[in-house]
Every structure is written in C-alpha cells, then in structure tokens.
Motif scaffolding. Structure first.
Motif, PDB file in Angstrom:
ATOM      1  N   ARG A   1     -13.010  12.663   1.927  1.00 34.73           N
ATOM      2  CA  ARG A   1     -13.325  13.535   0.872  1.00 34.73           C
ATOM      3  C   ARG A   1     -12.092  14.853   1.709  1.00 34.73           C
ATOM      4  NH1 ARG A   1     -18.544  14.121   4.102  1.00 34.73           N
ATOM      5  NH2 ARG A   1     -18.455  16.541   2.671  1.00 34.73           N
ATOM      6  N   TYR A   2     -11.779  14.445   2.561  1.00 35.48           N
ATOM      7  CA  TYR A   2     -10.955  15.828   2.918  1.00 35.48           C
ATOM      8  C   TYR A   2      -9.515  15.913   2.520  1.00 35.48           C
ATOM      9  CZ  TYR A   2     -13.269  17.644   7.187  1.00 35.48           C
ATOM     10  OH  TYR A   2     -14.864  18.565   7.547  1.00 35.48           O
ATOM     11  N   LEU A   3      -8.983  14.659   2.349  1.00 29.65           N
ATOM     12  CA  LEU A   3      -7.874  14.343   2.075  1.00 29.65           C
ATOM     13  C   LEU A   3      -7.780  14.734  -0.113  1.00 29.65           C
ATOM     14  CD1 LEU A   3      -4.954  13.146   2.105  1.00 29.65           C
ATOM     15  CD2 LEU A   3      -5.660  10.848   0.790  1.00 29.65           C
ATOM     16  N   HIS A   4      -9.087  14.477  -0.134  1.00 34.70           N
ATOM     17  CA  HIS A   4      -8.924  15.271  -1.104  1.00 34.70           C
ATOM     18  C   HIS A   4      -9.278  16.286  -1.974  1.00 34.70           C
ATOM     19  CE1 HIS A   4     -12.037  15.980  -5.118  1.00 34.70           C
ATOM     20  NE2 HIS A   4     -10.880  15.426  -6.038  1.00 34.70           N
ATOM     21  N   LEU A   5      -9.978  16.952  -0.857  1.00 39.31           N
ATOM     22  CA  LEU A   5     -10.308  18.723  -0.531  1.00 39.31           C
ATOM     23  C   LEU A   5      -8.341  18.985   0.111  1.00 39.31           C
ATOM     24  CD1 LEU A   5     -11.486  21.269   0.027  1.00 39.31           C
ATOM     25  CD2 LEU A   5     -11.893  20.767   2.023  1.00 39.31           C
ATOM     26  N   ALA A   6      -7.765  18.236   0.471  1.00 38.20           N
ATOM     27  CA  ALA A   6      -6.327  19.408   0.702  1.00 38.20           C
ATOM     28  C   ALA A   6      -6.071  18.900  -0.314  1.00 38.20           C
ATOM     29  CB  ALA A   6      -5.533  17.873   2.216  1.00 38.20           C
ATOM     30  N   ALA A   7      -5.631  17.534  -1.394  1.00 38.80           N
ATOM     31  CA  ALA A   7      -5.494  17.861  -2.439  1.00 38.80           C
ATOM     32  C   ALA A   7      -5.280  18.523  -3.316  1.00 38.80           C
ATOM     33  CB  ALA A   7      -5.207  16.037  -2.844  1.00 38.80           C
ATOM     34  N   VAL A   8      -6.338  18.537  -3.546  1.00 34.06           N
ATOM     35  CA  VAL A   8      -6.657  20.270  -4.202  1.00 34.06           C
ATOM     36  C   VAL A   8      -6.169  21.759  -3.906  1.00 34.06           C
ATOM     37  CG1 VAL A   8      -8.804  21.865  -4.874  1.00 34.06           C
ATOM     38  CG2 VAL A   8      -9.389  19.974  -5.030  1.00 34.06           C
ATOM     39  N   PHE A   9      -6.107  21.853  -2.936  1.00 35.17           N
ATOM     40  CA  PHE A   9      -5.148  22.476  -1.839  1.00 35.17           C
ATOM     41  C   PHE A   9      -3.077  22.785  -2.192  1.00 35.17           C
ATOM     42  CE2 PHE A   9      -8.972  24.180   1.018  1.00 35.17           C
ATOM     43  CZ  PHE A   9      -8.617  25.658   0.519  1.00 35.17           C
ATOM     44  N   ALA A  10      -3.324  21.269  -2.306  1.00 39.57           N
ATOM     45  CA  ALA A  10      -1.682  21.205  -2.498  1.00 39.57           C
ATOM     46  C   ALA A  10      -1.205  21.265  -3.723  1.00 39.57           C
ATOM     47  CB  ALA A  10      -1.408  19.927  -1.313  1.00 39.57           C
ATOM     48  N   CYS A  11      -1.927  21.208  -4.812  1.00 36.05           N
ATOM     49  CA  CYS A  11      -2.094  20.940  -6.704  1.00 36.05           C
ATOM     50  C   CYS A  11      -2.555  21.821  -7.162  1.00 36.05           C
ATOM     51  CB  CYS A  11      -2.331  18.957  -6.793  1.00 36.05           C
ATOM     52  SG  CYS A  11      -2.394  18.721  -8.248  1.00 36.05           S
TER      53      CYS A  11
ATOM     54  N   PHE B   1       0.679  14.370   6.696  1.00 35.90           N
ATOM     55  CA  PHE B   1       1.313  15.234   5.630  1.00 35.90           C
ATOM     56  C   PHE B   1       1.745  14.637   4.405  1.00 35.90           C
ATOM     57  CE2 PHE B   1       4.615  18.369   3.629  1.00 35.90           C
ATOM     58  CZ  PHE B   1       3.201  18.989   3.081  1.00 35.90           C
ATOM     59  N   ASP B   2       2.881  13.451   4.986  1.00 38.22           N
ATOM     60  CA  ASP B   2       3.705  12.765   4.105  1.00 38.22           C
ATOM     61  C   ASP B   2       2.504  12.251   3.101  1.00 38.22           C
ATOM     62  OD1 ASP B   2       5.633  13.493   5.707  1.00 38.22           O
ATOM     63  OD2 ASP B   2       6.334  11.595   6.227  1.00 38.22           O
ATOM     64  N   LEU B   3       1.217  12.104   2.844  1.00 35.95           N
ATOM     65  CA  LEU B   3       1.011  11.327   1.988  1.00 35.95           C
ATOM     66  C   LEU B   3       0.367  11.998   0.748  1.00 35.95           C
ATOM     67  CD1 LEU B   3      -2.820  10.497   3.604  1.00 35.95           C
ATOM     68  CD2 LEU B   3      -0.324   9.162   2.214  1.00 35.95           C
ATOM     69  N   LEU B   4       0.713  13.488   0.987  1.00 33.67           N
ATOM     70  CA  LEU B   4       0.583  14.489  -0.311  1.00 33.67           C
ATOM     71  C   LEU B   4       1.724  15.094  -0.839  1.00 33.67           C
ATOM     72  CD1 LEU B   4      -1.556  17.171   1.395  1.00 33.67           C
ATOM     73  CD2 LEU B   4      -2.135  15.396  -0.465  1.00 33.67           C
ATOM     74  N   LEU B   5       3.206  14.159  -0.986  1.00 38.08           N
ATOM     75  CA  LEU B   5       4.472  14.409  -1.111  1.00 38.08           C
ATOM     76  C   LEU B   5       3.901  13.746  -2.458  1.00 38.08           C
ATOM     77  CD1 LEU B   5       6.578  13.903   2.033  1.00 38.08           C
ATOM     78  CD2 LEU B   5       6.323  16.218   0.890  1.00 38.08           C
ATOM     79  N   PRO B   6       4.189  12.998  -2.487  1.00 34.56           N
ATOM     80  CA  PRO B   6       4.030  12.688  -4.731  1.00 34.56           C
ATOM     81  C   PRO B   6       3.131  12.847  -4.964  1.00 34.56           C
ATOM     82  CG  PRO B   6       3.814  10.534  -3.618  1.00 34.56           C
ATOM     83  CD  PRO B   6       3.855  11.585  -1.932  1.00 34.56           C
ATOM     84  N   LEU B   7       1.837  13.660  -4.351  1.00 32.04           N
ATOM     85  CA  LEU B   7       1.273  14.327  -5.676  1.00 32.04           C
ATOM     86  C   LEU B   7       1.580  16.445  -5.600  1.00 32.04           C
ATOM     87  CD1 LEU B   7      -1.646  15.094  -6.849  1.00 32.04           C
ATOM     88  CD2 LEU B   7      -2.589  16.156  -4.315  1.00 32.04           C
ATOM     89  N   ILE B   8       2.366  16.333  -4.434  1.00 34.71           N
ATOM     90  CA  ILE B   8       3.513  17.509  -4.777  1.00 34.71           C
ATOM     91  C   ILE B   8       4.593  17.999  -5.675  1.00 34.71           C
ATOM     92  CG2 ILE B   8       4.936  19.509  -3.621  1.00 34.71           C
ATOM     93  CD1 ILE B   8       2.834  18.862  -1.132  1.00 34.71           C
ATOM     94  N   ASP B   9       5.510  16.241  -5.957  1.00 31.30           N
ATOM     95  CA  ASP B   9       6.350  16.473  -6.400  1.00 31.30           C
ATOM     96  C   ASP B   9       6.082  16.488  -8.091  1.00 31.30           C
ATOM     97  OD1 ASP B   9       8.122  16.682  -4.493  1.00 31.30           O
ATOM     98  OD2 ASP B   9       8.073  14.239  -4.518  1.00 31.30           O
ATOM     99  N   GLU B  10       4.605  15.723  -7.821  1.00 31.38           N
ATOM    100  CA  GLU B  10       4.292  15.575  -9.483  1.00 31.38           C
ATOM    101  C   GLU B  10       3.894  16.829  -9.947  1.00 31.38           C
ATOM    102  OE1 GLU B  10       4.798  13.256 -11.546  1.00 31.38           O
ATOM    103  OE2 GLU B  10       3.252  14.252 -13.747  1.00 31.38           O
ATOM    104  N   THR B  11       2.722  17.555  -9.582  1.00 30.55           N
ATOM    105  CA  THR B  11       2.436  19.432  -9.994  1.00 30.55           C
ATOM    106  C   THR B  11       3.811  19.925 -10.247  1.00 30.55           C
ATOM    107  OG1 THR B  11       1.096  18.759  -7.600  1.00 30.55           O
ATOM    108  CG2 THR B  11       1.252  20.924  -9.216  1.00 30.55           C
TER     109      THR B  11
END
Lengths: 258, 258
Positions: free
Chosen positions: A160-170, B191-201
């Motif tokens: 759930r935290y990862l999903h929330l972080a994804a909203v902020f990052a994307c 934080f690296d987990l989010l990099l593919p998402l940030i790149d795709e966005t």
C-alpha cells in the motif's frame, strides 16, 4: 501454462501482451462488456466471455486485472474457483480479498503506469509478489522470474505504501506536466520544448537522490522570482495555491525546517 | 571567439564545458569568491577573477550566468562594458536589465536543469534567444546554432511563462519524487524500485499529451483508494494536503468541471 484474464483494461492489455511474448497460452478474457472482452481477446487469440459461469475450470492462473471495487464484485459472482492459482494485480487491495473463496492465491503487482497501445519491456518492471503459502510463493516467484529481472516479495501492508509512493512519483508529476502544457498553450508555445527538461529531471534521479537533484527558485525561497511567478498565475488561483504549497515543501525540505 | 563568464554556478559550469567542446576560448571566469571562480576557471583553462575592474575589455561575448538578484548587483559594478555582446541566461529577468549599461545585448536562456558534475548534450537543449537589435539577433542565432539544433526566438514576457512552466515540469515533479522516496524509506524500500515508473511517466509524454497519459485513482476520483492513501498520510498533514489538492486538480481536469 494456461491463463485466464479477468479484466480487459490498460493493465490487462499490457500483461496479456507480455504473456503472449513469453509463450503463455491465454485461454479466456473476461470483461463486463463483450466489446472490451472481445477487443483484448482478439489481440491474444483467446475466447472472450462476459458470463462468469463460462469461466474455464482448468486454467493454471486466473489473473484479475480489475479495478479494486470491481474485483470484489467479480469474486463474489465466480461459481467455481477450480484448482488454479488466483492472483490480483492491485497495489492497494490486500491479498486477503481472496480468502473467502479459494485457498491458493496471491498478488502479482507490476509497478508501472500502463496506457493502451504503448509497448512495455516487462523485463525491467518490478513485480511485487505475495502468496497464500510457502509452496505457492515458490511457484509464483518462479513464474514472476519469467516476466522480469526485478521480483520483490512484499506483504499487503507494505505494498500500500509503495502504491501511494507511485502516485507521488507518477500520477502527480504527470499532472504537473499538464499544468506546464496549459501554461505554454496560453502563449502559443509547443509542449515539446519541455521534453529535454522532463527527461533530464527523470534521468538525474538515477544518479542523485531527489533531494540532491533539486533545483529552482524554491530551494532558497527566491522571493524575487516566486513573486513574479505568482503574478503570472493571478488568474489561476488553483495553480497559484499548488505553486505556493509545493514551493513551501521544497524550501522546508532543503532548509531543514521540517 | 573569446568569452568571459560571469558566474561559476551550475549553469555557468554546464555552459563553460559546452563552450570548450565547441572550441570557443574562455578568457576569464568571474565570481564573487576566488574559490568558486578558480574551481570553474581551472576546468576550462581560463583566468579566475573576483574584481570586476580586471574584466577583459576585448571579449566577443560576456555570458552572465548569475542568480537574478546578483546579476543587477554585478552590472552596476562593471566599470567598462567594452564592445562585446552582453548576454544573460535567466528565464525570468527581462532583457532590458542591460539597457542602462550597453547597447549590444541579449538573452541566451537554456531550458534545462543543471547540476554540478552532470554531463549535458547541449545539442538537444532548447536555447531561447532575444537580442537588442536585428543585427545582434542575426549574430546570436548563428552562435546559438553552434550550440543546439533547437534555437527559439522569444521575447522577455513569453520567456517568463516558459520559466514558470519549467518549474511545474521539473522542480515540482522532482520534489514529488522526493516525497515518494521518503515514503519508501519509512518502509525500508529502495527508491530504485520507482525508476522504471518515473522513466515511463516522462517517456509517455513524448507520445501522448499529459492529459491523455494521466492514470491513477484521481482520474475517476476513486474514493476507495484515495481514502486508504489519506489514512497512510495521517501523520503527515503537509503531504495529505498536497495529495488532496493534486487529486482534485486531476479530477477537475478530467471530468471537465473546470
């Protein structure tokens, strides 16, 4: 390896295409409307169904790529869960949503933003997995390794935290790209001008932390520039409010006031 | 082609390196402290100066890469502007800042976020140029074409909007990457987990408009997910306020309520 897809939206489409690329057979695509079921089923040579009583009983994996609210409505209407592994792809639904219905179940959450018609290289997308029991986890991790190099075991509460972080990052950065696009359009400037900047902003956090990478007038609360920007936003109080809140956030984070 | 740099920060460094790559001679680097002047001057084999009375009189270009407030303080202290072309690199300062001092002047604004030590391919960075007169504009555009494929003639009032749009497209998204990083850190996730998402966005808006590319719970104001997210932010009212404001913005933009 026979798979049934429940759902035919953006996530289902991207994952069904990835299944095909990996040589997994997609037996059926279920959706609430024949139009959407048939549209995806055609792409991956599967049967389209809209009636849950027609669900295959002998698939290996039932992959539920449905909106959270829809997932619960669908599960309650499934007449027979068979012996296959039931998975959902949601960032925010707990794994326990399957508990009343079937023993072997889990979560298969791809951390990515999916849009229709975009190509995806699944091999670099993190897949967050969770399973009902140890032997299911072994199966699931083996299967996930055929999708991607990045398989992460993660419980529902962490996900759930990862999903929330994804909203902020994307989702939120994409919205701000849109605000920028609207501002440029007002002046007849093309959005493309910003693409090298957007790319570099994303690239930089591969090397530096976002904190180290931060630039712009808010870092040192440069009143001179900030006041000029707020003047330009005088006719858009919603954008001005966002500008102030984000600038205050940047300044607090950098001055250590927090 | 002899150039004097006024300023030795992130922008000056990136531009001085780009000058070297293009074979332009950098004669001097001026900065308020010898430490910063010498640090950049050494990289580009130039003389470091801290005293404006030592400014070379015969350079072709004087490139002011200074903070807005500093630019005005420096200009008033220059004893002799010589016959060279004076340029500044600011998104928000009008060109007219040079008017009291020198006839041939202009603006050379690179639309990019610069951090120390990063390599930049200037050939794809938009350079927004403005000049005091037509013959200076001709010179400036010729020179800019040696830096980049993207030279855009732009007046001071339009450039202010572009600069504001850049804050929304770069500084604010980067801050939100930082909020995401903080959320993950709370749960011990990298934080690296989010990099593919940030790149795709970032990649997606090369193909679709930000409006078309928008995904996430706020598009349809999915109360189920949004309320769960706000629960997770209960201890961080600043982040929760940002979450609500951005989600409302996304929803309004997509539902056409605006």
């Amino acid at each position: 390896m026979k798979i049934v897809f429940l759902g035919a939206g953006n996530v289902a489409e991207a994952m069904a295409v990835a299944c095909q690329e990996r040589g997994f057979l997609i037996e059926q695509v279920y959706s609430r409307t024949m139009e959407s079921a048939a549209s995806l089923a055609k792409k991956v040579a599967a049967e389209a169904i809209v009636d849950l009583s027609c669900l295959s009983r002998d698939a290996d994996v039932y992959l539920c790529a449905l909106k959270d609210a829809v997932l619960e409505r669908v599960l309650v209407a499934v007449p027979d869960f068979g012996t296959g592994l039931w998975l959902h792809t949601s960032g925010s639904m707990p794994m326990s949503v399957f508990e009343p219905y079937t023993k072997r179940h889990g979560v298969f959450y791809p951390l990515q933003t999916f849009s229709k018609g975009c190509p995806y290289d699944f091999s670099t997308i993190p897949l967050c997995v969770e399973a009902s029991d140890a032997s299911t986890m072994t199966c699931l991790k083996e299967w996930a390794a055929r999708w991607t190099k990045v398989v992460v075991e993660m419980d529902s509460s962490t996900r759930r935290y990862l999903h929330l972080a994804a909203v902020f990052a994307c989702n939120f950065p994409n919205y701000l790209y849109g605000v920028a696009a609207d501002l440029l359009q007002q002046k007849g400037l093309p959005f493309d001008l910003l693409l090298p900047l957007i790319d570099e902003t994303a690239r930089k956090v591969h090397e530096k932390s976002p904190h180290e990478a931060q630039t712009g007038p808010a870092v040192r609360m440069d009143k001179n520039i900030i006041d000029k920007h707020l003047d330009l936003l005088a006719a858009r109080p919603d954008m001005a409010q966002l500008y102030v809140l984000l600038s205050q956030g940047i300044y607090k984070r950098h001055s250590g006031v927090e």
